[in-house]
Enzyme design. Structure first.
Site, PDB file in Angstrom:
ATOM      1  N   CYS A 195      94.879 105.941  88.180  1.00 27.85           N
ATOM      2  CA  CYS A 195      94.127 107.196  88.307  1.00 27.85           C
ATOM      3  C   CYS A 195      92.713 107.147  87.700  1.00 27.85           C
ATOM      4  CB  CYS A 195      94.946 108.352  87.762  1.00 27.85           C
ATOM      5  SG  CYS A 195      94.429 109.950  88.461  1.00 27.85           S
ATOM      6  N   LYS A 207      97.692 102.344  81.265  1.00 25.21           N
ATOM      7  CA  LYS A 207      96.427 102.974  81.667  1.00 25.21           C
ATOM      8  C   LYS A 207      95.382 102.862  80.558  1.00 25.21           C
ATOM      9  CE  LYS A 207      95.014 107.479  83.686  1.00 25.21           C
ATOM     10  NZ  LYS A 207      95.595 108.741  84.256  1.00 25.21           N
ATOM     11  N   GLU A 235     101.300 108.172  90.772  1.00 21.41           N
ATOM     12  CA  GLU A 235     101.324 108.252  89.303  1.00 21.41           C
ATOM     13  C   GLU A 235     102.359 109.286  88.840  1.00 21.41           C
ATOM     14  OE1 GLU A 235      97.715 109.816  87.671  1.00 21.41           O
ATOM     15  OE2 GLU A 235      98.005 108.907  85.693  1.00 21.41           O
TER      16      GLU A 235
END
Lengths: 297, 297
Positions: A163, A124, A51
């Site tokens: 994540c 995300k 990331e």
């Protein structure tokens, strides 16, 4: 036609690039591009970067100036990745701090085809906010419809979650139900320097456990790639790994070192595992409506 | 008033009764009742029995006669459990092969209050069907509305999910969103005798991993209780355990022996864990609609 043949590939070699980041983005990009080349030489067909590999993890404080790190897609970093994918003839997953519009920024996974074409992006969806992870300040949550959708590539459908998404069974489930055979999790997770050794171990264990459970619950591969190295208050714990559809780790990187982690993923094991552990068969889709509620009080 | 005070209890001592079963149901019931008494003496406040503790695991083949093992609720076994709960002054979770009507049978968890009153029941929602686990033949899936709902007790809300439910993140999530602070999983899971040692280890690991992930994803306690002993083609692997809200195992029974497994569950750790790992805060309830689909093709 070659695309079709590859979609029926019985195995895919995955590489995860676990690296440390310096204060100079250009150096990080150069390092990533070099490692992509190396991984391809070692046989990788899909390569995933960690990331926000382009910079240090800038969310440790809320600082307006850091929006200056963001780029459009296409932009210099995405173009460099596209070129690298084409040169190495690999499917490449990168992670970009995306400037979508003035005042509208995302934490975005980008997937490039073997010819350098953009296969898709994923913004995300779950955004954390904790001391030293002030992501809600920087990143607007993804707003695609549907929000969780695999990206179709010449090697089949893959999921790119990012994540904090890794803690949500819903995200993994939806992406797997969409047909992803491999879920990738570009990650930046580390220990606060002040934490006890016991808590550090528990955190890294929990991180691994949760993602292995997604492989298991959904009968697919999970590939998690994390950075390493100390940056300000955080010590990123690496530990990148690849889990098979029964949640078993088939490759794992060291906790503190840079590494190119490779594993051959036998795609036939997906159907084999799901036949023997037919969780998808028995889901009670008639009874899951409450999942759409915040809390059932 | 005492009820109210107890709901604010800062900790609860849980006991899981891991036992083998003989061919004689009356003996199994007697053993369970004895162990309930023992567990209470050791300080247990909530006691959970394994799945279908009253008999051997009869689903290893499809045999009409075995419906004769089923009982109504209330019925002799549930009455014995109610009495045992009252005598021991504990909240007691039992598991009964329930005859709801002619030709309508369920695999049902029953929860009794400290005074012997029925606090609630839960009819297993996810029903497996695999060689030696022919449960779809015997058990009608639960049809409560909502299907996953904690049971309110004098010690607060608890979740009673049953065996195959343990592989479904949706079941754990819904029960936790309903306010359950502890999820119980009465279980009967074993190894086929012909499996390799490697596969046996992988299966037991997967079973534990999946349930620990529910504790972690939801920030609640998970208490899984499994039987032991060889019965026909299956060797039940025991390994009952209690995991804290960060998915860490705080107590674990042996793989092959009968055991009363006790652990004190610190309820304040639920809020502590959820504050530090605020997964519930960031769920994307706007984007989970696809969970209600079988597959997203």
């Amino acid at each position: 036609m070659s695309r079709r043949i590859e979609k029926n590939a019985t195995s895919i070699t995955v590489a995860l690039i676990q690296m440390s980041c310096s204060l100079t983005p250009a150096d990080n990009l150069k390092k990533a591009l070099d490692r992509i080349k190396q991984a391809a030489k070692q046989g990788a067909q899909i390569i995933c970067l960690q990331e926000l590999f382009h910079s240090r993890y800038f969310c440790q404080s809320e600082d307006d100036d850091r929006f200056g790190l963001a780029e459009s897609i296409p932009g210099p970093t995405s173009k460099a990745l596209a070129k690298a994918a084409a040169a190495a003839k690999v499917v490449l997953i990168g992670s970009i701090f995306e400037r979508r519009a003035e005042g509208l920024y995302h934490n975005t996974a980008v997937v490039f085809e073997k010819n350098g074409a953009l296969a898709g992006t994923y913004r995300k969806m779950h955004i954390p906010d904790d001391p030293c992870y002030y992501e809600k300040f920087y990143f607007t949550p993804g707003d695609a419809q549907p929000g969780f959708k695999p990206i179709d590539t010449s090697l089949g459908k893959i999921g790119t979650l990012v994540c904090w998404d890794q803690w949500y069974p819903e995200a993994a489930r939806l992406t797997a139900l969409g047909g992803a055979r491999l879920l990738f999790y570009p990650t930046a997770i580390g220990w606060h320097l002040k934490e006890t050794p016991e808590m550090k171990a528990a955190q890294a264990d929990a991180w691994e456990l949760m993602q292995r459970s997604h492989a298991l619950a959904n009968g697919c591969f999970v590939c998690a790639v994390n950075r390493v190295g100390r940056e300000d208050n955080l010590d990123f714990w690496g530990g990148s790994f690849i889990a098979d559809p029964f949640g078993r780790i088939i490759a794992k990187a060291s906790p503190g070192k840079e590494e190119i982690l490779l594993a051959r993923c036998d795609l036939s094991s997906i159907d084999w595992t799901r036949r023997h552990w037919p969780f998808l068969r028995d889901r009670r889709v008639d009874a899951y409506g409450g999942i759409l509620s915040r809390y059932l009080d």
